[in-house]
Design an enzyme around this catalytic site. Structure first.
Site, PDB file in Angstrom:
ATOM      1  N   LEU A   1       0.819  -1.212   0.000  1.00 45.34           N
ATOM      2  CA  LEU A   1       0.000   0.000   0.000  1.00 45.34           C
ATOM      3  C   LEU A   1       0.855   1.266   0.000  1.00 45.34           C
ATOM      4  O   LEU A   1       0.468   2.291  -0.571  1.00 45.34           O
ATOM      5  CB  LEU A   1      -0.938  -0.003   1.208  1.00 45.34           C
ATOM      6  CG  LEU A   1      -2.089  -1.009   1.168  1.00 45.34           C
ATOM      7  CD1 LEU A   1      -2.919  -0.913   2.443  1.00 45.34           C
ATOM      8  CD2 LEU A   1      -2.972  -0.778  -0.053  1.00 45.34           C
ATOM      9  N   CYS A   2       2.041   1.193   0.614  1.00 38.51           N
ATOM     10  CA  CYS A   2       2.900   2.371   0.641  1.00 38.51           C
ATOM     11  C   CYS A   2       3.376   2.724  -0.769  1.00 38.51           C
ATOM     12  O   CYS A   2       3.513   3.901  -1.118  1.00 38.51           O
ATOM     13  CB  CYS A   2       4.091   2.148   1.574  1.00 38.51           C
ATOM     14  SG  CYS A   2       5.094   0.700   1.151  1.00 38.51           S
ATOM     15  N   THR A   3       3.622   1.697  -1.581  1.00 34.44           N
ATOM     16  CA  THR A   3       4.024   1.939  -2.975  1.00 34.44           C
ATOM     17  C   THR A   3       2.885   2.562  -3.753  1.00 34.44           C
ATOM     18  O   THR A   3       3.082   3.508  -4.533  1.00 34.44           O
ATOM     19  CB  THR A   3       4.459   0.623  -3.642  1.00 34.44           C
ATOM     20  OG1 THR A   3       5.574   0.073  -2.930  1.00 34.44           O
ATOM     21  CG2 THR A   3       4.853   0.851  -5.093  1.00 34.44           C
TER      22      THR A   3
ATOM     23  N   GLU B   1       2.418   6.304  -2.395  1.00 33.41           N
ATOM     24  CA  GLU B   1       3.499   7.290  -2.400  1.00 33.41           C
ATOM     25  C   GLU B   1       4.383   7.232  -3.642  1.00 33.41           C
ATOM     26  O   GLU B   1       4.744   8.283  -4.188  1.00 33.41           O
ATOM     27  CB  GLU B   1       4.365   7.108  -1.143  1.00 33.41           C
ATOM     28  CG  GLU B   1       3.598   7.304   0.156  1.00 33.41           C
ATOM     29  CD  GLU B   1       4.445   6.963   1.363  1.00 33.41           C
ATOM     30  OE1 GLU B   1       5.653   6.695   1.179  1.00 33.41           O
ATOM     31  OE2 GLU B   1       3.904   6.945   2.483  1.00 33.41           O
TER      32      GLU B   1
END
Length: 539
Positions: free
Chosen positions: A300-302, A305
């Site tokens: 999810l961070c990829t 962001e």
């Protein structure tokens, strides 16, 4: 017995008089003149690879046409091929269940449809938009006048009134949904029409609904279930349904009359598989679930962001942005409006980060995990599935043992692998038979599991038909289910004479503890209808 050469010679002859060669000439004439001559070569002659119950003759062919009932699950690219092949293989009673909607990109491989079928769907979308537009304009006109005259034009009052009327007037939404529903039925109607007008005598009954919407009585009415699905979840569900009819005898052998055979096909580009599942005899879908690779997941961070690919942008719109904008509203991958929204949001994000490649079709592929289908692969796999269905129904040859893999990426490669059934499978396995008195409490039953020679389960948690009878943890569940310990298991299971329960607990082997899940066939002694036979399917 005639050879193929003799039969071909018989086809070329046009006898004007009846000969006295008896049954063999009758069979040759039938083979030569009948539209089913290729099918007759399999059903009217004995052979060395036939099943033990195979009895060749016209009666077998007629029985298949009259009595065999086939359910096809899925009406996509593979499903279209299956319906055509099964109808041409002599099956006259076929039903199909599907709820997908057709798109223009489907038409290259779903050959039973034409652009007219897409027009039906497009018309239903226009109906939905038109109805909502007309109703919204009607509400605005009505309440603008009412709000100004009666309430002094208070904008808050106007908005509340508009929302109230919108939700109270759900008949318009129902009407627009009815258009989509009618189109879905129309899609299956096209399948029915295209096959029945080309193969005389065949009867195809369509069902436009989710597979979960049908009860067990519906599925029990079919002799064979043929799968043309594109998801692991749907296959697992049908597998559980088919195995739920399975019963074992006291020697843990499956009862033949309770077996519901399945033939499963699947394609991915130039690759495909066909498999035969005979519950209790061959591995079921759950036994070989490890064959399917895990679905690709993105951190999810990829997504949030540092997106780097078009797929990252699409999954951001699908998994993150949708919930932010449509809080509490579930995303429906089969809803074209939902898919269009994801595509537009993904396009905006891709443009922001300078990432190319976001298209509507690629958005569908990422969200629904779709791999482009190849018509020729569908045809090959469907032919294999239809042949295996005919083998099961007639016994004209031994069935596939039991998993066929097709690979046409580089050259042509076909391989058959015989997988082994999992003895302790929670879906198709026999489970452990336990005889109990109807007076045994749940607490005593848990104690018996520790002493059982085949189980030795400690700290057991018990579930029945998805209901928690007793849970060891977490503490809140343990407290909620604790009162059940003093009740009889017979009462907790609805006072039925026999059924399946699932038990999770800890077992020790070689001084090493491990958590296990076991299926138990509980039979209550002295209760009418109880015996040492029980279902094998998951409850």
């Amino acid at each position: 017995m005639h050879t193929d050469i003799e039969l071909e010679e018989a086809e070329e002859e046009q006898p004007s008089t009846t000969t006295s060669c008896g049954d063999e000439c009758t069979m040759a004439d039938s083979t030569a003149n009948s539209r089913t001559r290729d099918l007759d070569k399999l059903l009217l002659r004995p052979g060395h690879l036939v099943g033990p119950t195979f009895e060749p003759g016209p009666e077998l062919r007629d029985d298949i046409q009259e009595y065999a009932k086939i359910l096809v699950v899925g009406a996509g690219g593979l499903g279209c091929e299956l319906l055509k092949d099964l109808a041409l293989s002599g099956f006259k009673n076929i039903e199909v269940i599907d709820m997908d909607r057709i798109e223009v990109s489907n038409l290259n491989r779903q050959f039973l449809f034409r652009f007219d079928a897409y027009d039906c769907y497009r018309g239903s979308i226009y109906l939905k938009k038109l109805v909502l537009l007309l109703e919204w304009e009607k509400m605005i006109t009505k309440y603008r006048q009412w709000g100004c005259q009666k309430k002094g034009g208070n904008p808050c009052t106007l908005r509340v009134a508009l929302l109230a009327e919108f939700f109270m007037g759900t008949k318009w939404q129902l009407l627009s949904d009815y258009g989509l529903k009618m189109w879905g039925s129309q899609r299956l109607w096209w399948l029915q029409k295209r096959v029945m007008e080309r193969v005389s005598g065949v009867n195809i009954v369509p069902h436009f609904c989710r597979i979960e919407d049908k009860d067990l009585d519906f599925y029990s009415d079919f002799n064979i279930i043929v799968l043309g699905l594109d998801s692991v979840e749907a296959r697992s569900y049908i597998n559980v349904v088919a195995c739920s009819f399975l019963e074992y005898d006291s020697d843990d052998n499956p009862r033949e009359e309770t077996i519901k055979p399945m033939v499963d096909g699947g394609t991915e580009g130039f690759k495909g598989h066909a498999r035969v599942i005979i519950p209790g005899v061959t591995p079921c879908f759950e036994c070989t679930i490890w064959l399917f690779p895990p679905q690709v997941r993105f951190p999810l961070c990829t997504l949030a962001e540092t997106p780097r690919t078009a797929a990252h942008c699409i999954e951001y719109a699908h998994l993150i942005k949708w919930d932010e904008v449509h809080s509490g509203k579930a995303f429906d991958p089969d809803n074209p409006d939902h898919m269009q929204w994801v595509y537009e949001e993904a396009s905006k994000r891709a443009e922001l980060f300078g990432i190319p490649g976001v298209t509507y079709s690629f958005t569908q592929g990422v969200v629904k995990n779709i791999i482009p289908a190849i018509a020729s692969t569908n045809a090959i796999i469907s032919a294999a599935c239809a042949l295996e269905t005919l083998k099961i129904a007639s016994g004209c040859s031994k069935t596939l043992s039991n998993y066929l893999i097709f690979n046409g990426v580089e050259g042509l490669h076909i391989k058959v692998t015989e997988f082994v059934k999992e003895k302790d499978c929670l879906v198709c396995g026999s489970g452990v038979l336990i005889d109990l008195d109807a007076s045994v409490t749940l607490k005593k039953f848990i104690g018996l599991l520790e002493e059982h020679p085949k189980l030795h389960l400690s700290k057991a948690s018990i579930t029945h038909q998805g209901k928690n009878l007793y849970m060891q943890g977490p503490p809140v569940l343990e407290e909620m289910t604790r009162p059940n310990l003093t009740q009889t298991l017979f009462d907790l299971m609805g006072r039925i004479p026999k059924d399946i329960v699932h038990v999770t607990g800890t077992t020790s082997k070689n001084d090493k503890k491990s958590s296990v899940l076991r299926k138990l066939r509980v039979v209550f002694k002295g209760v009418e209808g109880a015996s040492d036979i029980d279902m094998a399917g998951a409850a």
